[in-house]
Design a protein around this motif. Sequence first.
Motif, PDB file in Angstrom:
ATOM      1  N   SER A   1      -9.502  18.486 -40.643  1.00  0.00           N
ATOM      2  CA  SER A   1      -8.226  18.609 -40.028  1.00  0.00           C
ATOM      3  C   SER A   1      -8.096  17.385 -38.988  1.00  0.00           C
ATOM      4  CB  SER A   1      -8.253  19.838 -39.434  1.00  0.00           C
ATOM      5  OG  SER A   1      -7.049  20.340 -38.910  1.00  0.00           O
ATOM      6  N   LEU A   2      -9.187  17.417 -38.214  1.00  0.00           N
ATOM      7  CA  LEU A   2      -9.134  16.517 -37.082  1.00  0.00           C
ATOM      8  C   LEU A   2      -8.999  14.791 -37.703  1.00  0.00           C
ATOM      9  CD1 LEU A   2      -9.316  15.281 -34.254  1.00  0.00           C
ATOM     10  CD2 LEU A   2     -11.923  15.619 -34.376  1.00  0.00           C
ATOM     11  N   LEU A   3      -9.677  14.637 -38.804  1.00  0.00           N
ATOM     12  CA  LEU A   3      -9.548  13.382 -39.376  1.00  0.00           C
ATOM     13  C   LEU A   3      -8.022  12.966 -39.715  1.00  0.00           C
ATOM     14  CD1 LEU A   3     -10.915  11.019 -40.845  1.00  0.00           C
ATOM     15  CD2 LEU A   3     -11.067  12.538 -42.799  1.00  0.00           C
ATOM     16  N   ASP A   4      -7.168  14.006 -40.287  1.00  0.00           N
ATOM     17  CA  ASP A   4      -5.833  13.919 -40.491  1.00  0.00           C
ATOM     18  C   ASP A   4      -5.076  13.742 -38.985  1.00  0.00           C
ATOM     19  OD1 ASP A   4      -5.906  13.971 -43.222  1.00  0.00           O
ATOM     20  OD2 ASP A   4      -5.584  16.133 -43.187  1.00  0.00           O
ATOM     21  N   LEU A   5      -5.402  14.385 -38.055  1.00  0.00           N
ATOM     22  CA  LEU A   5      -4.729  14.412 -37.038  1.00  0.00           C
ATOM     23  C   LEU A   5      -4.928  13.065 -36.094  1.00  0.00           C
ATOM     24  CD1 LEU A   5      -5.291  17.671 -34.849  1.00  0.00           C
ATOM     25  CD2 LEU A   5      -3.205  16.410 -35.412  1.00  0.00           C
ATOM     26  N   ALA A   6      -6.129  12.416 -36.285  1.00  0.00           N
ATOM     27  CA  ALA A   6      -6.464  11.219 -35.586  1.00  0.00           C
ATOM     28  C   ALA A   6      -5.904   9.969 -36.439  1.00  0.00           C
ATOM     29  CB  ALA A   6      -7.916  10.870 -35.367  1.00  0.00           C
ATOM     30  N   ARG A   7      -5.842  10.247 -37.670  1.00  0.00           N
ATOM     31  CA  ARG A   7      -5.393   9.284 -38.451  1.00  0.00           C
ATOM     32  C   ARG A   7      -3.826   9.175 -38.150  1.00  0.00           C
ATOM     33  NH1 ARG A   7      -7.555   9.172 -44.263  1.00  0.00           N
ATOM     34  NH2 ARG A   7      -7.072  11.423 -43.975  1.00  0.00           N
ATOM     35  N   GLY A   8      -3.022  10.266 -38.141  1.00  0.00           N
ATOM     36  CA  GLY A   8      -1.668  10.284 -37.739  1.00  0.00           C
ATOM     37  C   GLY A   8      -1.151   9.887 -36.666  1.00  0.00           C
ATOM     38  N   LEU A   9      -1.917   9.887 -35.545  1.00  0.00           N
ATOM     39  CA  LEU A   9      -1.712   9.671 -34.233  1.00  0.00           C
ATOM     40  C   LEU A   9      -1.798   7.907 -33.888  1.00  0.00           C
ATOM     41  CD1 LEU A   9      -3.050  12.575 -32.284  1.00  0.00           C
ATOM     42  CD2 LEU A   9      -0.613  12.096 -32.470  1.00  0.00           C
ATOM     43  N   GLY A  10      -2.627   7.261 -34.919  1.00  0.00           N
ATOM     44  CA  GLY A  10      -2.555   6.190 -35.017  1.00  0.00           C
ATOM     45  C   GLY A  10      -3.451   5.324 -33.660  1.00  0.00           C
TER      46      GLY A  10
ATOM     47  N   GLY B   1       2.530  15.759 -41.880  1.00  0.00           N
ATOM     48  CA  GLY B   1       3.523  15.258 -41.057  1.00  0.00           C
ATOM     49  C   GLY B   1       3.765  16.481 -39.632  1.00  0.00           C
ATOM     50  N   ALA B   2       4.118  17.506 -40.268  1.00  0.00           N
ATOM     51  CA  ALA B   2       4.474  18.492 -39.406  1.00  0.00           C
ATOM     52  C   ALA B   2       3.529  19.007 -38.292  1.00  0.00           C
ATOM     53  CB  ALA B   2       5.005  19.830 -40.046  1.00  0.00           C
ATOM     54  N   MET B   3       2.376  18.777 -38.887  1.00  0.00           N
ATOM     55  CA  MET B   3       1.167  19.307 -37.836  1.00  0.00           C
ATOM     56  C   MET B   3       0.758  18.083 -36.921  1.00  0.00           C
ATOM     57  SD  MET B   3      -3.193  19.470 -38.770  1.00  0.00           S
ATOM     58  CE  MET B   3      -3.184  17.937 -39.326  1.00  0.00           C
ATOM     59  N   VAL B   4       0.935  16.791 -37.306  1.00  0.00           N
ATOM     60  CA  VAL B   4       0.953  15.643 -36.503  1.00  0.00           C
ATOM     61  C   VAL B   4       1.932  15.529 -35.355  1.00  0.00           C
ATOM     62  CG1 VAL B   4       0.840  13.192 -36.221  1.00  0.00           C
ATOM     63  CG2 VAL B   4      -0.487  14.313 -38.071  1.00  0.00           C
ATOM     64  N   ALA B   5       3.138  15.957 -35.779  1.00  0.00           N
ATOM     65  CA  ALA B   5       4.273  15.838 -34.943  1.00  0.00           C
ATOM     66  C   ALA B   5       4.331  17.045 -33.890  1.00  0.00           C
ATOM     67  CB  ALA B   5       5.447  16.126 -35.683  1.00  0.00           C
ATOM     68  N   ALA B   6       3.727  18.340 -34.472  1.00  0.00           N
ATOM     69  CA  ALA B   6       3.567  19.399 -33.276  1.00  0.00           C
ATOM     70  C   ALA B   6       2.534  19.107 -32.454  1.00  0.00           C
ATOM     71  CB  ALA B   6       3.242  20.648 -34.217  1.00  0.00           C
ATOM     72  N   VAL B   7       1.431  18.538 -32.856  1.00  0.00           N
ATOM     73  CA  VAL B   7       0.321  18.187 -31.825  1.00  0.00           C
ATOM     74  C   VAL B   7       0.553  17.134 -30.816  1.00  0.00           C
ATOM     75  CG1 VAL B   7      -2.067  17.308 -31.792  1.00  0.00           C
ATOM     76  CG2 VAL B   7      -1.608  19.154 -33.323  1.00  0.00           C
ATOM     77  N   ALA B   8       1.110  16.104 -31.430  1.00  0.00           N
ATOM     78  CA  ALA B   8       1.737  14.928 -30.589  1.00  0.00           C
ATOM     79  C   ALA B   8       2.465  15.388 -29.405  1.00  0.00           C
ATOM     80  CB  ALA B   8       2.328  14.031 -31.626  1.00  0.00           C
ATOM     81  N   ALA B   9       3.558  16.351 -29.717  1.00  0.00           N
ATOM     82  CA  ALA B   9       4.435  16.955 -28.761  1.00  0.00           C
ATOM     83  C   ALA B   9       3.774  17.628 -27.555  1.00  0.00           C
ATOM     84  CB  ALA B   9       5.456  17.544 -29.513  1.00  0.00           C
ATOM     85  N   GLU B  10       2.707  18.487 -28.191  1.00  0.00           N
ATOM     86  CA  GLU B  10       2.022  19.045 -27.196  1.00  0.00           C
ATOM     87  C   GLU B  10       0.972  18.228 -26.076  1.00  0.00           C
ATOM     88  OE1 GLU B  10       2.065  21.898 -26.378  1.00  0.00           O
ATOM     89  OE2 GLU B  10       2.927  22.976 -28.225  1.00  0.00           O
TER      90      GLU B  10
END
Length: 411
Positions: free
Chosen positions: A20-29, A369-378
């Motif tokens: 899951s962190l792999l997806d997050l970190a990739r999504g945040l660039g 995309g929804a997970m990355v957007a929610a985490v980025a906002a936090e």
Amino acid sequence: MSARVLFLSHAGVLGGAELSLLDLARGLGGRAHVTLFQDGPFRERLDAAGVGVGVMAASPGLLGVGRGGGALSSLRSVPGVLRQVGTVALQARAFDVLYANSQKAFVVAALAGPLARRPVVWHLRDLLTAEHFGAAHRRLVVALANGLAARVLANSEATAAAFVEAGGAPGKVRVVHNGIAPGPFDAVTEADVRQTRTALGLGPGSVVGVFSRLAQWKGQHVLVEALPRLPGVQALLVGEALFGEDAYAAELRTRAAALGVADRVVFAGFRADVPALMKACDVVAHTSVAAEPFGRVVVEGMLAARPVVAADAGGVREIVEDGRTGRLVRPGDPAALADAVAALLARPDAARRMAAAGRDAARSRFAVGAMVAAVAAEIDACAARGQRGDLAWGVGALNLHGGDGADAVRE
Ligand code: UDP
């Protein structure tokens, strides 16, 4: 703003939290960097995905604190934790937010954050219940969260509720469900499925797969014990013992032999091609005997458009709508699992309809995309408040007794 975030993760192996962190970190660039406390396949996957990653080896004391661990094991790890805290605090100065992806990483982050004067986000991916963790362990992490975390992101409503039940401040916690990309599941062809089945040595009979590291609480034995009630059905066990549960892996083989079903059980080991393997199954089973914090494998089974039979507890209840998008059965009950599997195999049209409904629900409810957007906002909200709050934040954060945490982060 696009705050820079330093992710901390203790594990070098690939479990659900790491994927899951792999997806997050990739999504945040480019704004994300990952520091691991252990080298291993997780570092290789982050590297391959172009995510900035480094390894800051931790003392065995820190890595030894864990599931069911008591106060004594926590105390023994203190010197190692303090060393790690100092190094992380130095590194954190180059980032806006410190983000812990695991409990062990959070213990370090919670102490390093105030030193570096950086807000700390904890992604809580465990159920802080007596079923999973000792009382002293729960008290420690909850006190650290109440006092020192700017935000606790829970991977399910169940995880959030357990945090609050354990004394966690309700105002600090937000739920962000995991997102899982459907692309790798859509890309699997019929030819891939045939080839996968042949390579695994599977016969023409139906296949029920479990996709989890081999561990007592993941309950692979429940499927093995269901097999005598499912004549001709084969079990595919994908995963290996990641965190020292080798005795359980051996027990599974012994149990299969004792029940006379060993020739119908395939142990595939840890695999990176889960989508093809899931599509090679007729049913995907989730067999955990303790409540699952989230249950990525359940969403994955749905994305693979296979009917899913899952253990009715924890975060899985937020994923599967029983009877419509999958089946929920009593955890640890081989007869209930066998009945549900047999019913799906006996009615393939109904099973296909359920699988299609499951796939659609998984695609819309668990998008990356929804997970990355929610985490980025936090992350951005915490960074903004961290900059405004400055020293006042650090002093306020040291209120270890918490309160309701309503003064945590306000967007
Ligand atoms: N998994 C994998 N290879 C394996 C077994 C499991 O990549 O051989 C993946 C699985 O696809 C899922 C993750 O490991 O994405 C497990 O996540 P889950 O939330 O189900 O359980 P956790 O490991 O976090 O307890």
